[in-house]
Design an enzyme around this catalytic site. Structure first.
Site, PDB file in Angstrom:
ATOM      1  N   GLU A  34      35.366  46.545  48.929  1.00  0.00           N
ATOM      2  CA  GLU A  34      34.913  45.173  49.105  1.00  0.00           C
ATOM      3  C   GLU A  34      33.603  44.925  48.347  1.00  0.00           C
ATOM      4  O   GLU A  34      32.921  45.862  47.924  1.00  0.00           O
ATOM      5  CB  GLU A  34      34.711  44.892  50.592  1.00  0.00           C
ATOM      6  CG  GLU A  34      35.938  45.159  51.457  1.00  0.00           C
ATOM      7  CD  GLU A  34      37.001  44.063  51.351  1.00  0.00           C
ATOM      8  OE1 GLU A  34      37.165  43.478  50.267  1.00  0.00           O
ATOM      9  OE2 GLU A  34      37.667  43.786  52.357  1.00  0.00           O
ATOM     10  N   ASP A  88      45.423  52.870  49.314  1.00  0.00           N
ATOM     11  CA  ASP A  88      44.824  52.487  50.590  1.00  0.00           C
ATOM     12  C   ASP A  88      45.867  52.387  51.700  1.00  0.00           C
ATOM     13  O   ASP A  88      47.070  52.429  51.455  1.00  0.00           O
ATOM     14  CB  ASP A  88      44.066  51.156  50.469  1.00  0.00           C
ATOM     15  CG  ASP A  88      44.862  50.089  49.712  1.00  0.00           C
ATOM     16  OD1 ASP A  88      46.104  50.131  49.755  1.00  0.00           O
ATOM     17  OD2 ASP A  88      44.239  49.219  49.081  1.00  0.00           O
ATOM     18  N   HIS A 144      37.610  42.570  44.530  1.00  0.00           N
ATOM     19  CA  HIS A 144      37.659  43.926  45.078  1.00  0.00           C
ATOM     20  C   HIS A 144      38.866  44.692  44.543  1.00  0.00           C
ATOM     21  O   HIS A 144      39.924  44.121  44.286  1.00  0.00           O
ATOM     22  CB  HIS A 144      37.649  43.913  46.611  1.00  0.00           C
ATOM     23  CG  HIS A 144      38.941  43.478  47.244  1.00  0.00           C
ATOM     24  ND1 HIS A 144      39.120  42.218  47.779  1.00  0.00           N
ATOM     25  CD2 HIS A 144      40.118  44.129  47.433  1.00  0.00           C
ATOM     26  CE1 HIS A 144      40.342  42.117  48.284  1.00  0.00           C
ATOM     27  NE2 HIS A 144      40.970  43.264  48.076  1.00  0.00           N
ATOM     28  N   ASP A 172      37.948  38.007  45.444  1.00  0.00           N
ATOM     29  CA  ASP A 172      36.525  38.343  45.378  1.00  0.00           C
ATOM     30  C   ASP A 172      36.269  39.543  44.469  1.00  0.00           C
ATOM     31  O   ASP A 172      35.171  40.105  44.456  1.00  0.00           O
ATOM     32  CB  ASP A 172      35.960  38.618  46.774  1.00  0.00           C
ATOM     33  CG  ASP A 172      36.682  39.754  47.500  1.00  0.00           C
ATOM     34  OD1 ASP A 172      37.593  40.369  46.902  1.00  0.00           O
ATOM     35  OD2 ASP A 172      36.341  40.018  48.667  1.00  0.00           O
TER      36      ASP A 172
END
Length: 268
Positions: free
Chosen positions: A125, A49, A120, A118
């Protein structure tokens, strides 16, 4: 060790960024390289990313991270490193080209990644498609808040978009290694391995990958059932028995080279 990379068949690795867990991983890789146990001469990397709109030479760009924390310390060829360009004129075209480069390389042999609190993976996401490919992604507020510490604690300075490989892109890798450290990621690890596959916890997709390993510290296991922890620790004992001979060989070589030195080949 069984791949035997040689041009044009290079060993393709998809690598993670970030400034905590991966940094320690890269420090160990550099140590192995300096010890003469690893070479990256025939390795091709694809980072997962990059922020959109952040200058490549910005201190918090993932271009900067990879070159400062790994690439400049090893023998990898610059042309074999691939990082998404968050400043491309056509961002989707950049993503499509990235997918094509991976195909041209014969796919990813090993994906090395991590997760957010979370769950991800990369910047996939919660709510991301589990068959998604490399694309432009809007960052969740939780991610922005978590990354603000790298931008002087100012949420407004954190980019709100990023280019990221998709969950489907990662699932195509032949092997997957996920690094998870810290109590703040314990619930995500629980969701990843003790509950079902859920696009709200994208890391859970790896339950359907044939060759996935999660590397965790003790704090990351705090939300797991005792039975689960004992099971995986039992597997680790078998793993250690497989690894010990490699360390014994290295120690023997080190003793020979240093006239029976007792120094360990690697740091703990």
């Amino acid at each position: 060790s069984t791949f035997s990379p040689f041009p044009p068949a290079l060993f393709s690795v998809q690598m993670r960024t970030g400034w905590s867990t991966p940094e320690k991983c890269y420090q160990k890789l550099i140590e192995y390289y300096k010890n003469g146990d690893l070479s990256f001469k025939y390795v091709k990397t694809f980072n997962m990313d990059e922020y959109v709109g952040l200058p490549r030479d910005h201190s918090q760009s993932y271009h900067t991270f990879m070159w400062e924390k790994l690439f400049k310390h090893i023998d990898i060829s610059p042309e074999n490193t691939h990082i998404l360009d968050g400043n491309a004129a056509d961002l989707q075209a950049e993503c499509d080209a990235f997918e094509e480069k991976i195909k041209e390389a014969g796919g990813i042999e090993l994906f090395v990644g991590g997760i957010g609190p979370d769950g991800h993976v990369a910047f996939n996401e919660p709510g991301s498609s589990l068959v998604s490919r490399t694309r432009v992604k809007t960052l969740a507020m939780d991610t922005i808040l978590a990354n603000a510490r790298f931008f002087d604690g100012k949420n407004s300075q954190v980019p709100t978009m990023a280019l990221t490989v998709g969950v489907g892109t990662v699932m195509d890798a032949r092997e997957v290694m996920i690094l998870i450290t810290g109590a703040h990621k314990a619930f995500a690890l629980h969701k990843a391995i003790e509950e079902g596959i859920n696009h709200m916890w994208t890391v859970s997709a790896f339950q359907q990958h044939p060759q996935t390993i999660f590397v965790c510290d003790e704090d990351a296991t705090l939300e797991l059932k005792v039975k689960t922890v004992k099971y995986f620790k039992g597997l680790m004992l078998v793993h250690n028995k497989l690894v010990e001979p490699l360390y014994s060989i290295k120690e023997t070589e080190t003793k020979t080279e240093t006239s029976h030195s007792t120094k360990k080949p690697y740091s703990d």
